[in-house]
Design a protein around this motif. Structure first.
Motif, mmCIF file in Angstrom:
data_model
loop_
_atom_site.group_PDB
_atom_site.id
_atom_site.type_symbol
_atom_site.label_atom_id
_atom_site.label_comp_id
_atom_site.label_asym_id
_atom_site.label_seq_id
_atom_site.Cartn_x
_atom_site.Cartn_y
_atom_site.Cartn_z
ATOM 1 N N LYS A 222 0.836 -1.200 0.000
ATOM 2 C CA LYS A 222 0.000 0.000 0.000
ATOM 3 C C LYS A 222 0.874 1.256 0.000
ATOM 4 O O LYS A 222 2.076 1.207 0.257
ATOM 5 C CB LYS A 222 -0.945 -0.043 1.203
ATOM 6 N N ARG B 230 -0.761 -10.863 -6.583
ATOM 7 C CA ARG B 230 -1.678 -9.788 -6.914
ATOM 8 C C ARG B 230 -1.142 -8.519 -6.280
ATOM 9 O O ARG B 230 -0.952 -8.466 -5.057
ATOM 10 C CB ARG B 230 -3.047 -10.110 -6.335
ATOM 11 N N GLY B 231 -0.874 -7.528 -7.077
ATOM 12 C CA GLY B 231 -0.390 -6.257 -6.547
ATOM 13 C C GLY B 231 -1.525 -5.550 -5.844
ATOM 14 O O GLY B 231 -2.646 -5.554 -6.302
ATOM 15 N N HIS B 232 -1.228 -4.964 -4.707
ATOM 16 C CA HIS B 232 -2.318 -4.510 -3.836
ATOM 17 C C HIS B 232 -1.809 -3.341 -3.014
ATOM 18 O O HIS B 232 -1.167 -3.577 -2.028
ATOM 19 C CB HIS B 232 -2.724 -5.701 -2.974
ATOM 20 N N ASN B 233 -1.955 -2.125 -3.368
ATOM 21 C CA ASN B 233 -2.606 -1.635 -4.543
ATOM 22 C C ASN B 233 -1.958 -0.328 -4.982
ATOM 23 O O ASN B 233 -1.091 0.201 -4.282
ATOM 24 C CB ASN B 233 -4.102 -1.414 -4.253
ATOM 25 N N TRP C 190 -5.568 4.064 -3.561
ATOM 26 C CA TRP C 190 -6.640 3.728 -2.605
ATOM 27 C C TRP C 190 -6.773 4.896 -1.648
ATOM 28 O O TRP C 190 -5.774 5.548 -1.332
ATOM 29 C CB TRP C 190 -6.260 2.444 -1.849
ATOM 30 N N ASN D 57 -3.872 -3.078 -8.943
ATOM 31 C CA ASN D 57 -5.233 -2.580 -8.985
ATOM 32 C C ASN D 57 -5.432 -1.264 -8.255
ATOM 33 O O ASN D 57 -4.642 -0.856 -7.420
ATOM 34 C CB ASN D 57 -6.188 -3.635 -8.427
ATOM 35 N N SER E 272 -8.218 0.692 -5.867
ATOM 36 C CA SER E 272 -9.190 0.126 -4.966
ATOM 37 C C SER E 272 -10.298 1.067 -4.555
ATOM 38 O O SER E 272 -10.061 2.241 -4.323
ATOM 39 C CB SER E 272 -8.475 -0.360 -3.721
ATOM 40 N N TYR F 43 -6.702 -4.327 -12.571
ATOM 41 C CA TYR F 43 -7.992 -4.557 -11.922
ATOM 42 C C TYR F 43 -8.447 -3.328 -11.150
ATOM 43 O O TYR F 43 -7.629 -2.593 -10.608
ATOM 44 C CB TYR F 43 -7.857 -5.683 -10.884
ATOM 45 N N ASN G 282 -10.981 -2.859 -7.822
ATOM 46 C CA ASN G 282 -11.450 -3.743 -6.771
ATOM 47 C C ASN G 282 -12.401 -2.986 -5.854
ATOM 48 O O ASN G 282 -12.148 -1.833 -5.532
ATOM 49 C CB ASN G 282 -10.168 -4.096 -6.009
ATOM 50 N N GLY H 210 -12.245 -6.788 -9.319
ATOM 51 C CA GLY H 210 -12.072 -7.613 -8.123
ATOM 52 C C GLY H 210 -13.295 -7.498 -7.229
ATOM 53 O O GLY H 210 -13.674 -6.401 -6.816
ATOM 54 N N GLN I 135 -14.474 -8.140 -3.786
ATOM 55 C CA GLN I 135 -13.772 -8.409 -2.521
ATOM 56 C C GLN I 135 -14.392 -9.575 -1.750
ATOM 57 O O GLN I 135 -13.701 -10.438 -1.244
ATOM 58 C CB GLN I 135 -13.725 -7.145 -1.665
ATOM 59 N N THR J 88 -11.496 -11.518 -4.640
ATOM 60 C CA THR J 88 -10.160 -11.070 -4.209
ATOM 61 C C THR J 88 -9.909 -11.055 -2.708
ATOM 62 O O THR J 88 -8.755 -10.977 -2.284
ATOM 63 C CB THR J 88 -9.863 -9.667 -4.754
ATOM 64 N N GLU J 89 -10.953 -11.096 -1.873
ATOM 65 C CA GLU J 89 -10.705 -10.976 -0.422
ATOM 66 C C GLU J 89 -11.692 -11.805 0.396
ATOM 67 O O GLU J 89 -12.186 -11.370 1.433
ATOM 68 C CB GLU J 89 -10.793 -9.500 0.010
ATOM 69 N N TRP K 127 -9.006 -13.812 2.380
ATOM 70 C CA TRP K 127 -8.350 -12.681 3.057
ATOM 71 C C TRP K 127 -7.703 -13.210 4.329
ATOM 72 O O TRP K 127 -8.052 -12.904 5.434
ATOM 73 C CB TRP K 127 -9.334 -11.538 3.304
HETATM 74 C C1 LIG Z 1 -7.727 -7.448 -7.559
HETATM 75 C C2 LIG Z 1 -6.877 -7.048 -6.422
HETATM 76 O O1 LIG Z 1 -5.712 -7.363 -6.340
HETATM 77 N N1 LIG Z 1 -7.458 -6.314 -5.517
HETATM 78 C C3 LIG Z 1 -6.790 -5.686 -4.397
HETATM 79 C C4 LIG Z 1 -6.616 -4.247 -4.670
HETATM 80 O O2 LIG Z 1 -6.345 -3.465 -3.547
HETATM 81 C C5 LIG Z 1 -7.352 -3.549 -2.553
HETATM 82 C C6 LIG Z 1 -7.194 -2.540 -1.437
HETATM 83 O O3 LIG Z 1 -5.959 -2.603 -0.815
HETATM 84 C C7 LIG Z 1 -7.366 -4.932 -2.042
HETATM 85 O O4 LIG Z 1 -8.316 -4.930 -1.015
HETATM 86 C C8 LIG Z 1 -7.659 -5.867 -3.188
HETATM 87 O O5 LIG Z 1 -7.590 -7.191 -2.817
#
Ligand SMILES: CC(=O)N[C@H]1CO[C@H](CO)[C@@H](O)[C@@H]1O
Ligand SMILES: *[C@@H]1O[C@H](CO)[C@@H](O)[C@H](O)[C@H]1NC(C)=O
Length: 353
Positions: free
Chosen positions: A86, A117-120, A123, A162, A164, A204, A206, A238, A240, A271-272, A312
């Motif tokens: 983050k 998965r890059g996150h994020n 946000w 992504n 978010s 993505y 999300n 995504g 969640q 995704t979560e 998650w």
């Molecule tokens: C699709 C994906 O990777 N989603 C992530 C993007 O970032 C958000 C917020 O930090 C995550 O909650 C998601 O899982």
């Protein structure tokens, strides 16, 4: 927590009458157990999905038995860093990037053959104050987003990134520094910067409460349409899927919702995923939770464009739920002692096993 501690089990077996006045003992003694021996990533692949995975966080990686289970690439073929990618973790001061935590998880993914998965990238939360409070002009904030997303995505080239949670629950755009300074253009700015940094990365957006038909899901579909019309890169949405025991949307409603997205030419992913309950967990709640996990996994299984599922975190020991929702928890398929719950079997059933 729901694993029967040995001492209590013995007490119950030896002195069953003690349980009469103690409903907790009766409840625990009859607590349903998992019996499935499925390896979830292997199972997901055999059913045509790309992966089954679990998010993780750096502090958890000091627990060796946790890491041993996470490393098992037959169980988890994908991971997401819950915090260390983050903005506050990766660019705490403008232009000063710190990647130690993010690299630890990226390296774990690589060494155990997991997708990452890059996150994020952008946000509204966990945003350093230099981003939220600097009073940047639109041009300055554009450059800030481009530099941040570009640097992050380039570092983990070949992986998903992504944006978010751009929406409020009523489908209007969230009022944050990005929207307030740039309007909706912050979304194409970030997506274009990400695409430029890594043309191969899946991009993505999300959000939560878009897992079922409703105003927020419709708003996200409209955004996808707008992005497609302006040739802005967007590969997936995504979902969640932070659900609640007993009020998880039905398989049919989740399928209908996923189909609405895939019809627009994007893929979707869970995704979560977690399914929380008001504690204490009872056999009835654990049984309902199993059904709820099945509903979501079965929905993804029915939609070709649903590419994979991420928990998650897999154990209640490291779930975010108790720290965020007072009195709730037990949201994961494994309990605090890393023992599988009925929810685990629910996942296998959702994949058709
Ligand atoms: C699709 C994906 O990777 N989603 C992530 C993007 O970032 C958000 C917020 O930090 C995550 O909650 C998601 O899982
Ligand atoms: C890891 O967590 C398990 C389950 O709660 C616990 O029993 C164990 O002691 C922990 N190990 C370490 C090294 O912290």
């Amino acid at each position: 927590m729901f694993q029967l501690p040995v001492s209590i089990a013995l007490l119950f077996l030896l002195f069953p009458t003690l349980a009469v006045g103690g409903p907790a003992l009766v409840e625990r003694a009859s607590a349903p157990q998992s019996t499935s021996t499925a390896k979830l990533h292997t199972l997901a692949k055999s059913k045509g999905k790309l992966y089954f995975g679990s998010a993780t966080d750096n502090p958890e990686l000091t627990n060796t038995s946790y890491v041993a289970q996470l490393d098992d690439s037959t169980m988890f073929g994908q991971t997401t860093a819950t915090n260390s990618m983050k903005w506050d973790a990766t660019e705490p001061n403008q232009g000063q990037f710190t990647f130690s935590g993010a690299d630890q998880i990226a390296n774990l993914a690589q060494s155990t053959g997991k997708l990452l998965r890059g996150h994020n990238c952008v946000w509204h939360n966990q945003l350093p104050s230099w981003v939220s409070n600097s009073g940047f002009t639109a041009a300055q904030l554009t450059a800030v987003i481009q530099n941040h997303c570009g640097t992050l995505v380039a570092r983990y080239k070949g992986r998903t990134f992504n944006l978010s949670e751009p929406f409020n629950d009523d489908g209007t755009f969230r009022s944050d520094v990005f929207f307030n300074t740039l309007g909706t253009s912050f979304i194409p700015i970030a997506l274009n910067a990400a695409r430029q940094a890594d043309p191969g990365a899946k991009l993505y957006i999300n959000d939560f409460n878009i897992e079922f038909p409703g105003v927020k899901s419709t708003a996200m579909q409209n955004l996808v349409r707008t992005l497609k019309q302006s040739n802005t890169p967007i590969d997936g949405i995504g979902l969640q899927s932070h659900f609640i025991v007993g009020i998880t949307p039905s398989t049919a409603s989740q399928v209908q919702n996923m189909n609405a997205f895939t019809a627009l030419g994007v893929e979707v992913a869970i995704t979560e995923l977690d399914v929380r309950m008001t504690l204490p967990a009872t056999p009835a709640l654990l049984a309902q939770q199993k059904t709820d996990y099945t509903s979501t996994v079965a929905a993804c299984q029915q939609v070709k464009g649903c590419v994979g599922i991420t928990l998650w975190d897999w154990t209640d020991k490291f779930s975010w739920v108790p720290g965020t929702f007072a009195g709730q928890g037990a949201a994961c398929p494994w309990d605090e002692n890393f023992v599988k719950k009925p929810a685990f079997d629910g996942i296998a059933i959702g994949f058709g096993n």
